[in-house]
Enzyme design. Structure first.
Site, PDB file in Angstrom:
ATOM      1  CE1 TYR A  96     -23.073  29.405  20.549  1.00 44.09           C
ATOM      2  CE2 TYR A  96     -23.865  27.518  19.433  1.00 44.09           C
ATOM      3  CZ  TYR A  96     -23.244  28.380  19.491  1.00 44.09           C
ATOM      4  OH  TYR A  96     -22.462  28.927  18.405  1.00 44.09           O
ATOM      5  CD  GLU A 190     -15.376   3.961   3.110  1.00 46.26           C
ATOM      6  OE1 GLU A 190     -15.128   4.988   3.556  1.00 46.26           O
ATOM      7  OE2 GLU A 190     -14.756   3.146   2.793  1.00 46.26           O
ATOM      8  CG  ASP A 242     -13.351   3.432  -0.506  1.00 46.07           C
ATOM      9  OD1 ASP A 242     -14.232   3.051  -1.050  1.00 46.07           O
ATOM     10  OD2 ASP A 242     -13.116   4.538  -0.102  1.00 46.07           O
TER      11      ASP A 242
END
Lengths: 361, 626
Positions: A96, A190, A242
């Site tokens: 911005y 994670e 995983d």
């Protein structure tokens, strides 16, 4: 020289270089080290990724460079001001701050946040300053709980007394002071859901450790925090992910560093990190075959890429995992361990793995 | 009584008679281009203008040859409404009752070409008795009267109008005794049997317009002509008889003739008139003036519009020389005709004198090969011998025909003329060297104009043969084929129509100059598709297109350069601002440095510096922008 003075000096030097070029009628340019795989080397000795020597020149008087050139300069001017007044802006806020219209046109300096984000990363490598040194923060992300007491901006915080939410990790962890460390190791995972599971079971109390999570890839703040705990206090870091290419790569970034931030590996990579996530053997061992989720094309493509990365190429154990993964034709998430019992991870999986040193490096 | 086949044959024989040329054309008006009223207007003016151009030019050539002063051609064309025609149609009936015609200030009711006088006039009303019906015209303030048939209001419809066409030139004039044959006899003329570049070819043009006037309005042509030596001009009123013979109705000598010498033809024809557009008289004169820069035209049109097309060149074009036929282009009939009318007494002398590029030895050689005695009488050759001779002539290895029989417009004059017409931003012209098709020399000139006053949304294709514009039958014309077969995109012309024409502010002009233009029909509106001719046309247009591409490229480059400068200038203050914040140097000072660098880089030699970093990727980016 303080960090602040060093940052100011580097920015000023950059400005003076450009000013000299302009005075002598040259086409002013920025020298930007290339941040892509082609310019990243794996330092075998240090076991981390390092940025190479290739760089590209970005000129002001070049119609295809000028926009990015000006964006980078705008970020530099803004950073100088932030350092002076000792305030910080988030990536979104920088966007911005840069979002103004060029006088007499309908051209905005930046149209989307990606442009200002890229400009910040460019400035980091041009001026050899980190985003933190430029007083730009990412949004905070991640939580920690465990047997450590820290001090942050004068506040003393006990990571063991923060209830179900834990300590929210800020984007800049450079100035955190570690006051008292009882933990013997750190487990990074994670997924926030797994962290909540382990926190509820008070794993960090039972196993005398710290549990930390973010969502997906670890933020710079978390990576720096983990590195400091490892390097300054010799705490082993275990990474819990995983069984899929994406999980493996989360580990890879933590341990060796990332391609886009290879120039910061010194401050972010943790060569001693150990993989404690699901392996090909675990699937059989914990009878998770039925929990497999079939790979998509994009997963297999990523797997092929991982296999060929320099830092995995000569690692037998990893190549074996890639092979098993290819044969499995599907991924298995940590959450699938719930099929073995609600607290199976905290009571069986983690203690067994750590006790048996059943990790991969 | 039995009817024998002999009787029938005799009966049929009595019905057979020869059809005169005049009669034939009367029934086949379209062959000469009088297909519709609009086209008829153009054809009449075109034929008259063609004649005037040929006459005035030839006159000037003769005077120039004798080293005497000559005037450059001036041609005046006037179109005047002769009759304002309306058709009266009763309300309950579709069949027109009569025509309503305004002649001068008076209105007439016309039935079968006969003007009927009013039987009664009351205030603003006129009454007529026509075919048992009473027709009343009520004159109000409106231009057209209101019409009542037997008391019921009727509609009036505009009908084809009659125009008086006048074409006048400052040519040599025509001697009195020749006037009837020139205008009142088809296929009479000096041009048919000679090979030289001229507008008229067969000698049908002008007399066919006389015939057309005669047929559509029943009025004879009025010819006024004055030669230098006579004090008065002769004024003839004439028409053409069915037997293709002129009939002179009246003859008088008049004193007021605008020029010292020249010819004027007046015709009243049924036709339609358009003020503007591709097939308007205005366009025809405009196009004619473009390729005849040495001629001045004045066009006077209805509603008092007067347009002057000033000459842009004061130089008379090179005079085209007359040449003898080249053996390779001969056809059987032509050879036979030439043998018949020749003054030569031996075939071998005929070949040498009446044809071009045949030497004495070659003639003897040829004749020996076909077993004809070189001393034979040319008038006595049999058809068989002529046939053999023709074949041998076609095969003979001869030099190409001489090309001084052609008169190109010249690149310089063509360019000047187009610039004056269009105020074009860019003009490319190309004048090819003479070439030959079927033994006939020809030459192609082309031009491409771009920008200026040329309308942006359409492209004009200007087609010419022997300096006369072709306005009809574009699709079948060799010029069209040449333009369509070009790959215009290759020449930076972005917008190409589906039929292959460039679209945008373009004019593509092609001119074919030849001693014998192969028109597709007697109407002379399109050039036949001979591959040799199309090839030359394409080469000529390509030559222009290459120059156009260079121009457009340079223009695009300039545009791109400007775009780059604008972009740099847009970002410059922003950069100066941020650099000032970084270094503490005044913003204005930094701006000054940057502006100086920018102007040095781009204006040092009218172009940007040859900096590699400056040019990087710019082609790619610009292509996308465009």
């Amino acid at each position: 020289m303080t960090i602040k003075q060093e940052s100011q000096k580097k920015l000023k030097e950059l400005g003076e270089k450009l000013l000299n070029e302009i005075k002598s009628g040259e086409n002013p340019y920025l020298d930007i080290p290339i941040r892509s795989l082609s310019n990243v080397n794996f330092n075998v000795e240090k076991q981390v990724l390092e940025i190479g020597d290739s760089s590209s020149k970005r000129f002001f008087f070049n119609i295809s460079h000028i926009r990015k050139f000006v964006q980078t300069m705008e970020v530099a001017a803004l950073a100088k001001e932030l350092i002076e007044v000792d305030k910080h802006l988030s990536l979104r806020q920088v966007f911005y701050a840069l979002r103004k219209t060029l006088p007499g046109t309908n051209i905005d300096v930046v149209d989307e946040q990606k442009e200002s984000n890229d400009a910040i990363e460019d400035l980091e490598v041009i001026a050899k300053l980190t985003r933190e040194q430029l007083h730009v923060n990412a949004s905070k992300n991640g939580a920690a709980a465990g047997k450590i007491i820290i001090e942050d901006k004068g506040d003393r915080i006990n990571w063991g007394k923060l209830g179900s939410g834990g300590w929210a990790i800020p984007s800049n962890t450079e100035n955190i002071k570690f006051k008292k460390i009882d933990a013997k190791f750190i487990i990074y995972m994670e997924k926030a859901a797994m962290w909540e599971r382990l926190n509820e079971d008070k794993v960090w109390d039972k196993m005398n450790c710290v549990i930390i999570a973010s969502q997906g890839q670890a933020t710079r703040g978390i990576r720096r925090l983990l590195q400091r705990l490892n390097q300054e206090h010799n705490l082993p870091i275990y990474v819990l992910t995983d069984f899929d290419p994406w999980g493996f790569y989360i580990y890879s970034v933590l341990k060796f560093g990332s391609i886009s931030l290879a120039h910061l590996s010194d401050k972010l990579a943790i060569p001693e990190a150990k993989f404690l996530g699901l392996t090909g053997e675990d699937i059989k061992k914990y009878k998770l075959e039925k929990q497999k989720i079939k790979f998509k094309k994009v997963d297999l493509k990523r797997l092929e890429q991982l296999k060929k990365y320099d830092w995995f190429e000569n690692k037998k154990e990893w190549q074996k995992q890639f092979k098993l993964m290819k044969e499995a034709k599907g991924k298995v998430e940590l959450d699938a361990l719930v099929t073995r019992g609600i607290s199976f991870v905290s009571e069986t999986y983690l203690p067994e793995k750590i006790k048996n040193k059943d990790w991969i490096e | 009584m039995a009817v024998t086949s002999q009787d029938i044959a005799e009966e049929m024989g009595k019905r057979m008679k020869s059809v005169s040329v005049a009669e034939f054309f009367k029934k086949n008006k379209h062959l000469l281009g009088f297909d519709n009223p609009l086209k008829a207007m153009l054809v009449v003016i075109k034929e008259a203008v063609d004649n005037s151009l040929d006459a005035t030019e030839e006159h000037a050539y003769e005077l120039k040859k004798k080293k005497r002063d000559f005037e450059l051609p001036e041609i005046k064309v006037r179109i005047k409404k002769e009759e304002h025609g309306l058709v009266i149609i009763p309300k309950d009936d579709d069949i027109p009752v009569a025509d309503l015609v305004k002649s001068g200030d008076s209105w007439y009711v016309v039935l079968f070409g006969e003007k009927i006088r009013a039987s009664r006039v009351e205030k603003n009303e006129k009454f007529y008795n026509v075919d048992g019906k009473e027709i009343k015209l009520l004159f109000t303030s409106a231009k057209k009267p209101q019409v009542y048939v037997n008391g019921k209001k009727a509609d009036v419809e505009e009908r084809t109008l009659k125009y008086r066409i006048t074409v006048m030139d400052n040519g040599p004039g025509i001697v009195e005794q020749n006037i009837p044959n020139v205008f009142g006899k088809l296929l009479y003329g000096s041009k048919f049997h000679r090979l030289r570049q001229s507008r008229g070819q067969q000698g049908i043009g002008i007399s066919s317009t006389v015939l057309y006037a005669q047929q559509t309005t029943g009025t004879p042509a009025i010819i006024t002509s004055k030669t230098q030596s006579k004090e008065k001009a002769v004024k003839l009123s004439l028409s053409i008889a069915d037997q293709n013979e002129p009939i002179v109705h009246s003859k008088e000598y008049v004193e007021d003739f605008e020029y010292e010498h020249g010819t004027k033809i007046e015709l009243v024809i049924e036709a339609d008139y358009r003020r503007s557009g591709n097939k308007s008289v205005y366009e025809f004169i405009r196009r004619t003036s473009i390729v005849n820069p040495h001629v001045s035209f004045v066009l006077k049109e209805p509603k008092k519009r007067k347009i002057i097309f000033k000459r842009t060149s004061n130089k008379l074009p090179e005079e085209p020389k007359e040449i003898k036929p080249h053996p390779h282009g001969l056809e059987f009939g032509q050879l036979k005709d030439l043998l018949k009318i020749t003054n030569q007494t031996t075939v071998s002398q005929f070949l040498v004198k009446e044809l071009t590029r045949v030497s004495n030895n070659m003639a003897k050689d040829l004749l020996r090969k076909v077993n004809i005695d070189s001393g034979a009488d040319p008038k006595k050759l049999t058809n068989n011998e002529i046939e053999k001779l023709l074949r041998a002539l076609h095969k003979a290895n001869l030099q190409r025909p001489p090309t001084n029989c052609l008169s190109p417009i010249s690149e310089k004059d063509l360019r000047k003329s187009i610039l004056s017409d269009t105020n074009a931003e860019f003009v490319a012209v190309s004048s090819r060297r003479p070439a030959v098709y079927k033994g006939i020399p020809f030459l192609v000139e082309a031009a491409i104009a771009y920008g200026g006053d040329i309308p942006k949304d359409s492209s004009q294709r200007l087609r010419y043969a022997n300096k006369i514009p072709l306005l009809y039958d574009a699709s079948g014309c060799a010029t069209t084929k040449a333009i369509k077969e070009m790959n215009w995109r290759q020449y930076k012309v972005d917008n190409v129509s589906s039929s292959g024409y460039p679209v945008g502010p373009y004019i593509v002009l092609i001119h074919l100059a030849s001693v014998w233009v192969p028109y597709t029909s007697e109407g002379k509106s399109a050039i036949a598709n001979y591959p040799d001719i199309i090839k030359e046309m394409k080469l000529s247009v390509q030559d222009c297109a290459r120059k156009l591409r260079m121009y457009l490229r340079a223009k695009m480059k300039e545009k791109r350069k400007q775009k780059r400068i604008n972009l740099f200038e847009t970002y410059l203050p922003e950069f100066a601002g941020s650099l000032s914040k970084l270094t503490g140097k005044e913003e204005e000072k930094i701006k000054e440095y940057l502006k100086k660098t920018l102007s040095e880089k781009y204006n040092a030699n009218g172009d940007k510096r040859d900096d590699k970093e400056f040019n990087e990727n710019e082609e790619e980016v610009d292509e996308n922008d465009d």
